[in-house]
Design an enzyme around this catalytic site. Structure first.
Site, short mmCIF file in Angstrom:
data_model
loop_
_atom_site.label_atom_id
_atom_site.label_comp_id
_atom_site.label_asym_id
_atom_site.label_seq_id
_atom_site.Cartn_x
_atom_site.Cartn_y
_atom_site.Cartn_z
N GLU A 1 -5.01 -0.65 -1.68
CA GLU A 1 -4.94 0.80 -1.48
C GLU A 1 -6.14 1.53 -2.08
O GLU A 1 -6.00 2.48 -2.84
CB GLU A 1 -3.63 1.33 -2.08
CG GLU A 1 -2.40 0.68 -1.44
CD GLU A 1 -1.09 1.17 -2.02
OE1 GLU A 1 -0.18 1.46 -1.22
OE2 GLU A 1 -0.99 1.29 -3.25
N1 IFG Z 1 2.51 -0.67 -2.91
C1 IFG Z 1 1.61 -0.68 -4.06
C2 IFG Z 1 2.28 -0.92 -5.42
C3 IFG Z 1 3.64 -0.23 -5.54
C4 IFG Z 1 4.50 -0.61 -4.33
C5 IFG Z 1 5.91 -0.08 -4.49
C6 IFG Z 1 1.10 -3.03 -3.49
C7 IFG Z 1 0.09 -4.14 -3.45
C8 IFG Z 1 3.85 -0.08 -3.07
N2 IFG Z 1 0.63 -1.80 -3.86
O1 IFG Z 1 2.26 -3.25 -3.21
O2 IFG Z 1 1.43 -0.43 -6.46
O3 IFG Z 1 3.50 1.17 -5.66
O4 IFG Z 1 6.78 -0.64 -3.53
#
Ligand code: IFG
Length: 471
Positions: free
Chosen positions: A282
């Site tokens: 992200e």
């Molecule tokens: N995605 C984010 C996490 C977390 C997650 C919560 C990944 C690799 C959503 N990144 O999963 O930091 O916020 O479900």
């Protein structure tokens, strides 16, 4: 003998040959087998003798098995013998032996066993909510019971930096000062962290530390103004929800690379394992060309420290990463060109499909804790897939293993960690360890119901999923 989780390769129950522990029972071992014998002795409340004469005898013998984590267990009325080629194999056999034990009787018969995948992991998000060394040790104890062998610690994010870095002390003292919702917080001193790593290693669990960069970095940016593009430090983020991917290191500033070099050097010195995890998920707030330049400079830093890189699958968007780089897939697709081409160039991959193993997903709608952006994930969903065939262009041989992330935005306490982790981690353990031929939901659900009383005895706050006929 028919309730072992994860299911072994070969089990031959011989009830008439059950072994009864007496006050005279001792466990024997030699050399590197002794620490494993001590672990077993502590669990059974018996003593250890050096040598080969114990009624329970642990033997290190390369010729006994063909897999580095394999073991052979024979339980007879007079004697219990456990043979393996390595202490890790003996330790795996001890977990099976402990599941055959109840009320001073060890069920008779023979087990021959070895794991299907090398990496059988769980990830704990220490950043959104902080957990004490004692709580993480409890978590490690439970992982060991199911032959899980990797603990990935998500140590840094927007809400908290959780590990002391001596050359940048404010990362922990400022960046670790709070957590989601404000208040709380905390961090591991390097001595705390060494203690955790050693505790896990004694249970044949390797710790993979994650320093998530260049995104998910508000806690670091809040600690040092110079790390920010504009030289102004934001506050540590105490929110949650869909607010991820809004922060970035100043990838255009030289100080960022001194920071990365110092941090990676200190974390590598605390990591006996092969991998450092760099996150890279992200990175919406990092201009793509700067992100590529950042990775181009940082990936070699890890190699120079003698470590290999793990990263969320976005790490594949980097210029020519080393073949040893392992992408951790957290998507929900069953085909991904970048993953397939990584495998084609010789990389192995780690599978964490969110709709199967994201343990912060609710089991069912209406739960107070957990998210549901990947849907609800109950035990059968975790159990109902095959890592060996899950992704197009990713054959079983390219799958290093599987790992279940537990993000902690919504987890208010360690009790919530246990409720989300168990029983679903038992399903992850079976997918990671057992042969595909042993995969059977009805059998697993029955064995899981039979295991429940052991979690009761261990005081584990497991979720009584409606899919299991708990005792
Ligand atoms: N995605 C984010 C996490 C977390 C997650 C919560 C990944 C690799 C959503 N990144 O999963 O930091 O916020 O479900």
């Amino acid at each position: 003998m028919d309730a072992i989780i994860p299911a072994p390769v070969y089990v031959k129950p011989v009830p008439a040959e059950s072994f009864t522990l007496t006050s005279a029972t001792v466990v024997s071992a030699t050399g590197a087998g002794v620490p494993v014998a001590e672990h077993l002795a502590a669990q059974l409340d018996i003593s250890v003798v050096e040598g080969t004469g114990g009624a329970i005898a642990l033997t290190l013998d390369e010729a006994a098995v063909t897999h580095p984590e394999g073991y052979r267990l024979c339980v007879g009325k007079e004697r219990v013998t456990l043979a393996a080629g390595t202490p890790a194999g003996l330790f795996a056999g001890v977990q099976t032996l402990l599941q055959l034990h109840s009320d001073r009787v060890i069920a008779g018969g023979e087990v021959r066993d070895e794991p299907r995948f090398a990496h059988r992991g769980a990830m704990l998000d220490m950043s959104r909510h902080f957990y004490t060394v004692a709580e993480v040790k409890r978590f490690v104890d439970q992982l060991a019971r199911f032959k899980l062998n990797v603990l990935h610690l998500h140590l840094t994010d927007d809400q908290g930096w959780r590990i002391e870095i001596r050359s940048w002390p404010r990362l922990a003292t400022v960046g670790g000062g709070t957590q989601v919702g404000g208040g709380g917080g905390g961090y591991y001193t390097q001595d705390d962290y060494r203690d955790l790593v050693a505790y896990a290693a004694a249970r044949h669990i390797t710790v993979v530390p994650e320093i998530d960069v260049p995104g998910h970095t508000t806690a670091a940016l809040a600690s040092y103004p110079e790390l920010n593009a504009d030289g102004v430090a934001p506050a540590v983020f105490t929110g949650r929800g869909d607010a991820t991917g809004f922060s970035s290191l100043a990838t255009g500033k030289e100080v960022t690379y001194r920071f990365m070099g110092d941090v990676l050097r200190e974390v590598a010195a605390l990591t006996p394992g092969e991998y450092l995890h760099l996150g890279t998920d992200e990175t919406h707030a990092t201009p793509e060309d700067e992100r590529l330049r950042f990775l181009d400079r940082v990936l070699p830093m890890v190699a120079d420290l003698g470590k290999s890189v793990m990263g969320w699958h976005e790490i594949l968007r980097s210029p020519d990463p080393p073949v040893s780089t392992v992408p951790q897939y957290w998507g929900r697709a069953s085909s991904d060109p970048a993953m397939a081409s990584a495998v084609a160039r010789g990389q192995r991959v780690l599978l964490s499909p969110a709709h199967r193993v994201y343990l912060d997903m609710k089991y069912e709608p209406g739960m107070e804790i957990g998210y549901d952006w990947a849907g609800c994930v109950d035990v059968a969903d975790v159990y109902g897939w095959d890592p060996g065939t899950y992704m197009e262009g990713v054959p079983e041989a390219a799958v290093l293993g599987i790992e279940a992330p537990l993000w902690s935005e919504t987890l208010r306490s360690y009790a919530d960690v246990e409720a989300m982790a168990f029983p679903r981690l038992a399903a992850v353990a079976e997918l990671g360890w057992s042969p595909r031929s042993a995969h059977d939901w009805d059998s697993f659900a029955r064995r899981l119901a039979a295991y429940g009383p052991r979690w009761d005895a261990d005081g584990v706050n497991y979720h009584r999923s409606a899919q299991i006929r708990w005792r």
